[in-house]
Design a protein around this motif. Structure first.
Motif, PDB file in Angstrom:
ATOM      1  N   ASN A 287       0.937  -1.228  -0.040  1.00 49.87           N
ATOM      2  CA  ASN A 287       0.073   0.034   0.013  1.00 49.87           C
ATOM      3  C   ASN A 287       0.881   1.354  -0.042  1.00 49.87           C
ATOM      4  N   SER A 288       2.189   1.314   0.701  1.00 52.94           N
ATOM      5  CA  SER A 288       2.906   2.382   0.731  1.00 52.94           C
ATOM      6  C   SER A 288       3.447   2.656  -0.786  1.00 52.94           C
ATOM      7  N   LEU A 289       3.734   1.605  -1.201  1.00 47.51           N
ATOM      8  CA  LEU A 289       4.364   1.711  -2.694  1.00 47.51           C
ATOM      9  C   LEU A 289       3.365   2.318  -3.707  1.00 47.51           C
ATOM     10  N   HIS A 290       2.309   2.076  -3.455  1.00 47.39           N
ATOM     11  CA  HIS A 290       1.196   2.841  -4.462  1.00 47.39           C
ATOM     12  C   HIS A 290       1.389   1.973  -5.875  1.00 47.39           C
ATOM     13  N   VAL A 291       1.561   0.667  -5.713  1.00 44.25           N
ATOM     14  CA  VAL A 291       1.550  -0.021  -6.789  1.00 44.25           C
ATOM     15  C   VAL A 291      -0.028  -0.515  -7.448  1.00 44.25           C
ATOM     16  N   LEU A 292      -0.626  -0.359  -6.414  1.00 43.47           N
ATOM     17  CA  LEU A 292      -2.246  -0.856  -6.815  1.00 43.47           C
ATOM     18  C   LEU A 292      -3.006   0.527  -7.078  1.00 43.47           C
ATOM     19  N   PRO A 293      -3.892   0.374  -7.988  1.00 42.92           N
ATOM     20  CA  PRO A 293      -4.775   1.533  -8.201  1.00 42.92           C
ATOM     21  C   PRO A 293      -5.470   1.668  -7.104  1.00 42.92           C
ATOM     22  N   ALA A 294      -6.004   3.015  -6.849  1.00 45.71           N
ATOM     23  CA  ALA A 294      -6.936   3.412  -5.852  1.00 45.71           C
ATOM     24  C   ALA A 294      -8.255   2.687  -5.917  1.00 45.71           C
ATOM     25  N   ALA A 296      -8.664  -0.391  -6.876  1.00 38.85           N
ATOM     26  CA  ALA A 296      -8.401  -1.713  -6.480  1.00 38.85           C
ATOM     27  C   ALA A 296      -8.452  -1.905  -4.942  1.00 38.85           C
ATOM     28  N   THR A 297      -7.448  -0.900  -4.221  1.00 36.39           N
ATOM     29  CA  THR A 297      -7.506  -0.776  -2.907  1.00 36.39           C
ATOM     30  C   THR A 297      -8.817  -0.709  -2.163  1.00 36.39           C
ATOM     31  N   ASP A 298      -9.513   0.282  -2.657  1.00 34.49           N
ATOM     32  CA  ASP A 298     -10.948   0.480  -2.057  1.00 34.49           C
ATOM     33  C   ASP A 298     -11.776  -0.702  -2.110  1.00 34.49           C
ATOM     34  N   THR A 299     -11.820  -1.282  -3.248  1.00 33.00           N
ATOM     35  CA  THR A 299     -12.349  -2.567  -3.534  1.00 33.00           C
ATOM     36  C   THR A 299     -11.798  -3.638  -2.614  1.00 33.00           C
ATOM     37  N   ALA A 300     -10.633  -3.753  -2.411  1.00 31.09           N
ATOM     38  CA  ALA A 300     -10.060  -4.904  -1.637  1.00 31.09           C
ATOM     39  C   ALA A 300     -10.454  -4.493  -0.078  1.00 31.09           C
ATOM     40  N   ASN A 301     -10.195  -3.363   0.279  1.00 32.98           N
ATOM     41  CA  ASN A 301     -10.857  -2.906   1.701  1.00 32.98           C
ATOM     42  C   ASN A 301     -12.271  -3.260   1.969  1.00 32.98           C
ATOM     43  N   THR A 302     -13.148  -2.941   0.789  1.00 37.44           N
ATOM     44  CA  THR A 302     -14.513  -3.136   0.931  1.00 37.44           C
ATOM     45  C   THR A 302     -14.763  -4.798   1.403  1.00 37.44           C
ATOM     46  N   LEU A 303     -14.029  -5.674   0.502  1.00 39.82           N
ATOM     47  CA  LEU A 303     -14.158  -6.926   0.402  1.00 39.82           C
ATOM     48  C   LEU A 303     -13.525  -7.435   2.066  1.00 39.82           C
ATOM     49  N   ASP A 304     -12.763  -6.897   2.105  1.00 43.47           N
ATOM     50  CA  ASP A 304     -12.050  -7.162   3.751  1.00 43.47           C
ATOM     51  C   ASP A 304     -12.988  -6.906   4.656  1.00 43.47           C
ATOM     52  N   THR A 305     -13.413  -5.798   4.900  1.00 44.98           N
ATOM     53  CA  THR A 305     -14.699  -5.572   5.984  1.00 44.98           C
ATOM     54  C   THR A 305     -15.590  -6.448   5.966  1.00 44.98           C
ATOM     55  N   PHE A 306     -16.135  -7.023   4.821  1.00 43.38           N
ATOM     56  CA  PHE A 306     -17.193  -7.981   4.716  1.00 43.38           C
ATOM     57  C   PHE A 306     -16.541  -9.351   5.426  1.00 43.38           C
ATOM     58  N   ALA A 307     -15.451  -9.670   4.796  1.00 40.89           N
ATOM     59  CA  ALA A 307     -14.948 -11.014   5.497  1.00 40.89           C
ATOM     60  C   ALA A 307     -14.638 -10.983   6.735  1.00 40.89           C
ATOM     61  N   LEU A 308     -14.177  -9.726   7.283  1.00 36.00           N
ATOM     62  CA  LEU A 308     -13.937  -9.700   8.802  1.00 36.00           C
ATOM     63  C   LEU A 308     -15.701  -9.737   9.332  1.00 36.00           C
ATOM     64  N   THR A 309     -16.589  -9.120   8.917  1.00 37.56           N
ATOM     65  CA  THR A 309     -17.861  -9.067   9.248  1.00 37.56           C
ATOM     66  C   THR A 309     -18.336 -10.678   9.325  1.00 37.56           C
TER      67      THR A 309
END
Length: 358
Positions: A287-294, A296-309
């Motif tokens: 995430n610090s290297l900014h190699v992922l498009p914003a 993609a990161t937002d989508t991954a975070n949304t999916l991660d929140t769902f997985a944690l839920t």
């Protein structure tokens, strides 16, 4: 042919039952996410994770008999293996650049709060409140690092019983929500004696959940909110070294008992080393290297929140109220003592940090 068919046929219903269990938890988590998005819930800074464990616990105690027994493996998968993956992906929410923005003051504040809270919480929980080790550690972790997500990470490492997580999350909900209303009132009344930097350090360093930090600090100023959020994410980063230290601590007595000739059933404790924490750290670097498009990161975070839920909902389903009753008041009292420490000790640490780096 006749002897082989049962052995071939047996795994299929088991696998189907597990998949059905995971699908059931996913649908349950989707409903939970919708409920958590309602203005009345979202306005209180209550995350889907917290709604998930509450709803899951209600279902697990009132309606669990309606769920097919074969689905239990899927529920357990969601509460254990999926949990580890989701905690690892939590690293995409943190970047080293953000943490560098608050520099040494934010790091010193975070380390002092995390170490102090873990030490006090574990000691008070085990020695004063007579809680078992896991309940004391989970309660301390929820207050010290990042609320429900820290409870989940510690639960995965400790391999503790679901009801211990439920009690720790209950403490996060109660005192974290209280902070959202109490902190801004104390600040506006002039009782905290903090400038904008100090407010950001104090709010970010002592409030339990990320959403609660943002909710409370937004009542001060945008600058304080920015600082508070970064300090909070610095505390999240400390999850990795704390979990690695915990894994080493759990393994140490196990090796001692094996060396003394005890039966090495305890050798399984080596699995307590939280490799998912290294995945967390790796994704922080990504995430610090900014190699992922914003996107993609937002989508991954949304999916991660769902997985944690999903994981939190599954833990709720596995929780029994009767087990909570046994240690509930003592766990809550431990959370209260930690809350008093976070306010009083947190203020002292914030004043010291501002004086040291001012």
């Amino acid at each position: 042919m006749s002897t082989s068919s049962p052995t071939l046929a047996h795994p299929l219903p088991s696998t189907r039952g597990q998949l059905n269990g995971v699908l059931f938890v996913a649908l349950f988590a989707a409903a939970v996410t919708r409920v958590a998005s309602l203005p009345a819930i979202a306005g209180l800074g209550i995350s889907p994770l917290i709604v998930g464990i509450v709803a899951g616990t209600i279902y697990g105690n009132a309606l669990r008999d309606g769920m097919p027994e074969s689905w239990a493996a899927g529920v357990n998968f969601s509460a254990r293996k999926l949990l580890r993956i989701a905690v690892g992906f939590f690293g995409l929410r943190v970047s080293l650049q953000e943490i560098a923005q608050v520099g040494l003051p934010g790091l010193v504040e975070s380390v002092a709060i995390v170490v102090g809270t873990l030490a006090i919480g574990t000691w008070v929980g085990m020695k004063v409140m007579k809680l078992d080790r896991d309940t004391a550690l989970l309660t301390a972790a929820g207050s010290a690092i990042c609320g429900a997500a820290a409870v989940l990470a510690f639960e995965s490492t400790l391999q503790s019983k679901p009801h211990t997580s439920a009690m720790a999350v209950g403490s996060v909900v109660l005192f974290g929500t209280l902070s959202m209303f109490l902190y801004p009132l104390l600040y506006r009344a002039g009782w905290l004696h903090l400038d904008t930097l100090g407010a950001g350090l104090f709010f970010g360093g002592t409030i339990h959940e990320v959403a609660q930090v943002v909710g409370a600090a937004s009542n001060v100023s945008p600058e304080a909110t920015h600082i508070a959020t970064i300090v909070k994410m610095t505390r999240v980063m400390l999850l990795v070294p704390v979990l690695l230290a915990l894994g080493v601590w759990l393994n140490r007595p196990a090796r001692g008992r094996v060396a003394e000739g005890a039966h090495h059933a305890q050798g399984s404790r080596k699995l307590a080393v939280p490799w998912f924490a290294l995945g967390f750290l790796m994704l922080v670097v990504v995430n610090s290297l900014h190699v992922l498009p914003a996107v993609a990161t937002d989508t991954a975070n949304t999916l991660d929140t769902f997985a944690l839920t999903m994981a939190m909902t599954a833990l709720g389903i596995e929780t029994r109220v009767s087990q909570i009753r046994e240690a509930g008041p003592r766990a809550l009292t431990t959370g209260l003592i930690l809350y008093v420490w976070l306010i009083a000790g947190g203020l002292g640490i914030t004043w010291a940090v501002e004086r040291l780096f001012g």
